[in-house]
Design a protein around this motif. Structure first.
Motif, PDB file in Angstrom:
ATOM      1  N   ALA A  34       4.406  -3.580  -8.559  1.00  0.00           N
ATOM      2  CA  ALA A  34       3.979  -3.868  -7.190  1.00  0.00           C
ATOM      3  C   ALA A  34       4.334  -2.720  -6.255  1.00  0.00           C
ATOM      4  O   ALA A  34       3.617  -2.453  -5.285  1.00  0.00           O
ATOM      5  N   ALA A  35       5.437  -2.024  -6.522  1.00  0.00           N
ATOM      6  CA  ALA A  35       5.813  -0.889  -5.680  1.00  0.00           C
ATOM      7  C   ALA A  35       4.752   0.198  -5.745  1.00  0.00           C
ATOM      8  O   ALA A  35       4.445   0.851  -4.733  1.00  0.00           O
ATOM      9  N   GLY A  36       4.169   0.421  -6.929  1.00  0.00           N
ATOM     10  CA  GLY A  36       3.096   1.399  -7.047  1.00  0.00           C
ATOM     11  C   GLY A  36       1.866   0.976  -6.272  1.00  0.00           C
ATOM     12  O   GLY A  36       1.206   1.803  -5.627  1.00  0.00           O
ATOM     13  N   ALA A  37       1.534  -0.319  -6.308  1.00  0.00           N
ATOM     14  CA  ALA A  37       0.393  -0.815  -5.538  1.00  0.00           C
ATOM     15  C   ALA A  37       0.663  -0.704  -4.042  1.00  0.00           C
ATOM     16  O   ALA A  37      -0.246  -0.436  -3.250  1.00  0.00           O
ATOM     17  N   GLU A  38       1.905  -0.893  -3.637  1.00  0.00           N
ATOM     18  CA  GLU A  38       2.295  -0.758  -2.233  1.00  0.00           C
ATOM     19  C   GLU A  38       2.089   0.685  -1.772  1.00  0.00           C
ATOM     20  O   GLU A  38       1.621   0.941  -0.658  1.00  0.00           O
ATOM     21  N   ARG A  39       2.433   1.623  -2.660  1.00  0.00           N
ATOM     22  CA  ARG A  39       2.225   3.040  -2.364  1.00  0.00           C
ATOM     23  C   ARG A  39       0.739   3.330  -2.135  1.00  0.00           C
ATOM     24  O   ARG A  39       0.357   4.075  -1.228  1.00  0.00           O
ATOM     25  N   TYR A  40      -0.104   2.759  -2.971  1.00  0.00           N
ATOM     26  CA  TYR A  40      -1.558   2.895  -2.826  1.00  0.00           C
ATOM     27  C   TYR A  40      -2.003   2.365  -1.465  1.00  0.00           C
ATOM     28  O   TYR A  40      -2.700   3.038  -0.705  1.00  0.00           O
ATOM     29  N   LEU A  41      -1.611   1.114  -1.153  1.00  0.00           N
ATOM     30  CA  LEU A  41      -2.091   0.478   0.067  1.00  0.00           C
ATOM     31  C   LEU A  41      -1.639   1.236   1.301  1.00  0.00           C
ATOM     32  O   LEU A  41      -2.390   1.370   2.276  1.00  0.00           O
ATOM     33  N   ARG A  42      -0.422   1.760   1.266  1.00  0.00           N
ATOM     34  CA  ARG A  42       0.113   2.497   2.408  1.00  0.00           C
ATOM     35  C   ARG A  42      -0.776   3.690   2.766  1.00  0.00           C
ATOM     36  O   ARG A  42      -0.920   4.043   3.935  1.00  0.00           O
ATOM     37  N   HIS A  43      -1.383   4.310   1.761  1.00  0.00           N
ATOM     38  CA  HIS A  43      -2.125   5.541   2.005  1.00  0.00           C
ATOM     39  C   HIS A  43      -3.633   5.354   2.094  1.00  0.00           C
ATOM     40  O   HIS A  43      -4.332   6.275   2.500  1.00  0.00           O
ATOM     41  N   VAL A  44      -4.150   4.185   1.724  1.00  0.00           N
ATOM     42  CA  VAL A  44      -5.593   3.987   1.832  1.00  0.00           C
ATOM     43  C   VAL A  44      -5.979   3.088   2.997  1.00  0.00           C
ATOM     44  O   VAL A  44      -7.145   3.076   3.408  1.00  0.00           O
ATOM     45  N   LEU A  45      -5.030   2.353   3.542  1.00  0.00           N
ATOM     46  CA  LEU A  45      -5.340   1.376   4.580  1.00  0.00           C
ATOM     47  C   LEU A  45      -5.082   1.955   5.961  1.00  0.00           C
ATOM     48  O   LEU A  45      -3.952   2.337   6.290  1.00  0.00           O
ATOM     49  N   ASP A  46      -6.134   2.031   6.779  1.00  0.00           N
ATOM     50  CA  ASP A  46      -5.963   2.458   8.165  1.00  0.00           C
ATOM     51  C   ASP A  46      -5.077   1.463   8.895  1.00  0.00           C
ATOM     52  O   ASP A  46      -5.242   0.249   8.759  1.00  0.00           O
ATOM     53  N   GLY A  47      -4.138   1.993   9.677  1.00  0.00           N
ATOM     54  CA  GLY A  47      -3.275   1.122  10.464  1.00  0.00           C
ATOM     55  C   GLY A  47      -2.242   0.385   9.665  1.00  0.00           C
ATOM     56  O   GLY A  47      -1.651  -0.587  10.153  1.00  0.00           O
ATOM     57  N   TYR A  48      -1.992   0.827   8.408  1.00  0.00           N
ATOM     58  CA  TYR A  48      -0.945   0.181   7.608  1.00  0.00           C
ATOM     59  C   TYR A  48       0.376   0.248   8.356  1.00  0.00           C
ATOM     60  O   TYR A  48       0.763   1.288   8.881  1.00  0.00           O
ATOM     61  N   GLU A  49       1.052  -0.853   8.420  1.00  0.00           N
ATOM     62  CA  GLU A  49       2.371  -0.893   9.052  1.00  0.00           C
ATOM     63  C   GLU A  49       3.376  -1.450   8.058  1.00  0.00           C
ATOM     64  O   GLU A  49       3.115  -2.452   7.382  1.00  0.00           O
ATOM     65  N   GLU A  50       4.516  -0.784   7.978  1.00  0.00           N
ATOM     66  CA  GLU A  50       5.585  -1.308   7.132  1.00  0.00           C
ATOM     67  C   GLU A  50       5.993  -2.689   7.652  1.00  0.00           C
ATOM     68  O   GLU A  50       5.929  -2.961   8.851  1.00  0.00           O
ATOM     69  N   PRO A  51       6.388  -3.595   6.769  1.00  0.00           N
ATOM     70  CA  PRO A  51       6.866  -4.890   7.250  1.00  0.00           C
ATOM     71  C   PRO A  51       7.993  -4.728   8.267  1.00  0.00           C
ATOM     72  O   PRO A  51       8.757  -3.759   8.204  1.00  0.00           O
ATOM     73  N   ALA A  52       8.053  -5.653   9.213  1.00  0.00           N
ATOM     74  CA  ALA A  52       9.075  -5.553  10.255  1.00  0.00           C
ATOM     75  C   ALA A  52      10.475  -5.519   9.656  1.00  0.00           C
ATOM     76  O   ALA A  52      11.372  -4.859  10.168  1.00  0.00           O
ATOM     77  N   ALA A  53      10.661  -6.234   8.570  1.00  0.00           N
ATOM     78  CA  ALA A  53      11.923  -6.183   7.821  1.00  0.00           C
ATOM     79  C   ALA A  53      11.612  -5.603   6.448  1.00  0.00           C
ATOM     80  O   ALA A  53      10.474  -5.658   5.995  1.00  0.00           O
ATOM     81  N   PRO A  54      12.584  -5.023   5.772  1.00  0.00           N
ATOM     82  CA  PRO A  54      12.311  -4.490   4.435  1.00  0.00           C
ATOM     83  C   PRO A  54      11.703  -5.561   3.541  1.00  0.00           C
ATOM     84  O   PRO A  54      12.047  -6.736   3.630  1.00  0.00           O
ATOM     85  N   SER A  55      10.755  -5.140   2.682  1.00  0.00           N
ATOM     86  CA  SER A  55      10.058  -6.121   1.848  1.00  0.00           C
ATOM     87  C   SER A  55      11.010  -6.804   0.874  1.00  0.00           C
ATOM     88  O   SER A  55      10.716  -7.865   0.367  1.00  0.00           O
TER      89      SER A  55
END
Length: 362
Positions: A172-193
């Motif tokens: 899932a961490a690898g998929a998170e890395r993908y989403l962070r870089h392909v999604l416009d306006g991606y925001e990290e969760p307000a608290a650590p995942s």
């Protein structure tokens, strides 16, 4: 002094060594990848080698975003060849794509080559697309993580609206890395995942109310869910998740008749039922497929998509992560589904589940 090979060079070496037996790739681009890598090292993905699904994958929105972030595409992965119904076969450069766990079984599809490339460690992640389960099914059958994003979250060339962009990764961490870089306006969760407030309320359904599930597949998934409960990662909520079988509705929409009365009724009914599920809990758990990986001759009368395509019709994000193995050595996937638009939260929940569900490989 011996120079350590770069990440791209290591990926290309593994492809050259392993792919003649697995046929995950239709094309490999060693010269272009090695030439691209040095200029990518100052970017966020720092030369991460990745694969793209099919011959048009390099032109996809996700691939362009990954390249802009410093990812390095190393090749195009196999998809079903002509005349292969139900999208469960891949045709690589040298023949049919085989499951890395059992060569006599299919890896699933249609993102089968992408799943095999990740499962065999040839790349860290690979792009996919999912119109009926085409990311989640091969992820389940190859023992890797697969994410189908919320329908419409990322651009898709599919005019029916059923297909969403997705990714195959080791975790899932690898998929998170993908989403962070392909999604416009991606925001990290307000608290650590991680850590999330645990236990996560979850609804479990073995069959969504209609599917005929292989008893051993069901037992592997139920054992995984029981381990999550025992670990305090999830708390099962008693809400019901009995959906209407979406087969004819999916076929109508795919065939260009979204206004078909039966399709409209099924979609409306299932949307109402899923709204009730996600009002009770943020997470729905099911098996990914009703069957284990079948042979290369085909699935027979079974719909491998039975538990996945409802969420292409409804638009919910969904993921597959390894749940365990059947007695004959076939991987089984645990299906995680979340509310529409909750892709980032889904990945956080998936990381928590992974942490409590280490896969014991045969």
């Amino acid at each position: 002094m011996t120079r350590t090979p770069s990440a791209v060079a290591r990926a290309l070496e593994r492809i050259a060594r392993l792919d003649p037996a697995l046929n995950a790739f239709t094309e490999v681009w060693p010269e272009e990848a090695l030439a691209r890598e040095p200029g990518a090292l100052h970017l966020p993905l720092r030369g991460l080698p990745f694969a793209v699904k099919g011959p048009s994958g390099i032109r996809s929105y996700a691939a362009r975003r990954l390249i802009a972030a410093g990812g390095v595409p190393v090749g195009a992965t196999s998809v079903p060849g002509p005349g292969t119904s139900w999208q469960t076969w891949g045709q690589g450069a040298h023949g049919r794509t085989v499951n890395p766990w059992r060569a006599d079984r299919t890896p699933g599809g249609s993102s089968g080559g992408s799943a095999v490339a990740v499962a065999a460690g040839m790349v860290e992640l690979a792009t996919g697309s999912d119109g009926a389960g085409s990311v989640r099914i091969p992820a389940a059958w190859c023992g890797v993580f697969g994410l189908k994003t919320t329908n419409g979250l990322l651009p898709s060339p599919d005019r029916s609206g059923l297909a969403s962009a997705g990714v195959l990764a080791r975790s899932a961490a690898g998929a998170e890395r993908y989403l962070r870089h392909v999604l416009d306006g991606y925001e990290e969760p307000a608290a650590p995942s991680l850590p999330l407030p645990l236990p996560l309320p979850a609804v479990y359904s073995e069959d969504l109310g209609f599917a005929d599930v292989d008893p051993e597949v069901a037992a592997v998934v139920r054992a995984a869910v029981d381990r999550l409960v025992a670990a305090g990662t999830v708390r099962l909520v008693g809400a019901d998740c009995a959906l209407l079988d979406p087969v004819r509705a999916w076929q109508a929409v795919r065939g260009g008749s979204p206004g078909d009365p039966e399709a409209v009724a099924v979609r409306r009914g299932n949307d109402e039922r899923l709204d009730g599920v996600f009002a009770a809990a943020p997470l729905l758990l099911t098996p990914v497929t009703p069957n284990r990986p079948h042979g290369h001759e085909g699935p027979g009368g079974l719909y491998s998509t039975a538990l996945t395509w409802a969420f292409n019709l409804s638009g919910h994000p969904a993921a597959s992560l390894p749940a365990g193995f059947t007695g004959d050595g076939c991987p089984v996937g645990l299906h995680l589904v979340a509310a529409r638009g909750a892709d980032v939260s889904l990945l956080g929940m998936a990381r928590a589940v992974e942490n409590s569900l280490p896969t014991v490989r045969p």
